[in-house]
Enzyme design. Sequence first.
Site, PDB file in Angstrom:
ATOM      1  N   CYS A 194       0.837  -1.207   0.000  1.00 41.80           N
ATOM      2  CA  CYS A 194       0.000   0.000   0.000  1.00 41.80           C
ATOM      3  C   CYS A 194       0.866   1.248   0.000  1.00 41.80           C
ATOM      4  O   CYS A 194       0.611   2.195  -0.738  1.00 41.80           O
ATOM      5  CB  CYS A 194      -0.935  -0.015   1.204  1.00 41.80           C
ATOM      6  SG  CYS A 194      -2.131   1.335   1.204  1.00 41.80           S
ATOM      7  N   CYS A 223      -6.268  -3.012   7.195  1.00 41.94           N
ATOM      8  CA  CYS A 223      -7.471  -2.182   7.076  1.00 41.94           C
ATOM      9  C   CYS A 223      -8.631  -2.888   6.391  1.00 41.94           C
ATOM     10  O   CYS A 223      -9.788  -2.669   6.741  1.00 41.94           O
ATOM     11  CB  CYS A 223      -7.134  -0.874   6.357  1.00 41.94           C
ATOM     12  SG  CYS A 223      -6.669  -1.059   4.616  1.00 41.94           S
TER      13      CYS A 223
END
Length: 361
Positions: free
Chosen positions: A102, A200
């Site tokens: 990410c 997440c």
Amino acid sequence: MAVALGTSGVMAAMSGGVDSSVCALLLQEAGYAVRGATMVLRDDQESTCGSSRDVEDAREVCQRLGIPHDAFDLRDRFDAAVVRPFCDAYLEGRTPNPCIACNRFLKFESLQQRRRELGLDYVATGHYARRRWDAATGRWQLLRACDPVKDQSYVLYHLTQDTLAHMLFPLGELTKGEVRELARARGLVTAAKPESQDICFVPDGDYARFIEGRCGADTAFNPGEIVDREGRVLGEHAGLIRYTIGQRKGIGVAAREPLYVLGKDAFANRLIVGFKDELLSVGVVASDVNFISGDVWQGPREVLVKTHYRQRPVPAVAEQTGVDELTVAFDEPQRAAAPGQAAVLYEGDIVLGGGTIARAL
């Protein structure tokens, strides 16, 4: 103050948390022309990175600071560069670190592209890390944060000279307590917002259920043999995807002392287990290698290395053994690292680079 006075245009990456909020605050107070930017990564309301609630929190902080705010829809990119590779790696028996992907492909690559499109000079993030110009080599350096507890340099080893030239890390010299105090003093809505402790997009931590729901049936979910290093069958596992290297609990095999997961043979659908001392390895081989200086290494080099995010760096000798291969030999045997994790090299506080662990030695 961690940020020098400047008038350049900066895109502050704002996740909706306290760190990125204070990042934008410090930049503004240092005289930069700041523009907040939040990546929209998912559709849900969960209070984790990239959710719609986080977008609203970031927007409210920008309104409080009186700076513009952009929300970039990067859901497709997030899925292609982070979520899909995460699922594929687990199905192939590896243990990936999606936060590294990410950072690499979203927070840096995608946001740097948006920065260029907007004609800004820098992207700034709330990472606890530092950068420094080394006049002797004419290179940018990435350094560990001053606060060793919050240091996040491990997930940034992929940075290049071009990216570092256009990066700012305002929190690199601060502690978490100092960051929260700054947020409280300025009345930021994120001052007391808790940190996310999980991946997440899997907030409950049940990776197997998430991957099964997304990918459906796969051999990684099928039961198979539990064996020792000699291949002796000790029992049956519940699907390789439900185990990680170093795991002790939940193996379900009785032995004279606790058993640990040593490896996963995805081809044969076998879970390899052994005793604690069998977890030790003398080194690792890594691929997808990046050296922050941009130079090709010549010969072996004494370094410090981390093969887990929370690990204390340990002495080792590293050598570039191929165009995209790095071999690291520990000075003393270490707990085996899981393929898919990162091996990150340091020289003191300087991050030299690293790669994705292919296998333990």
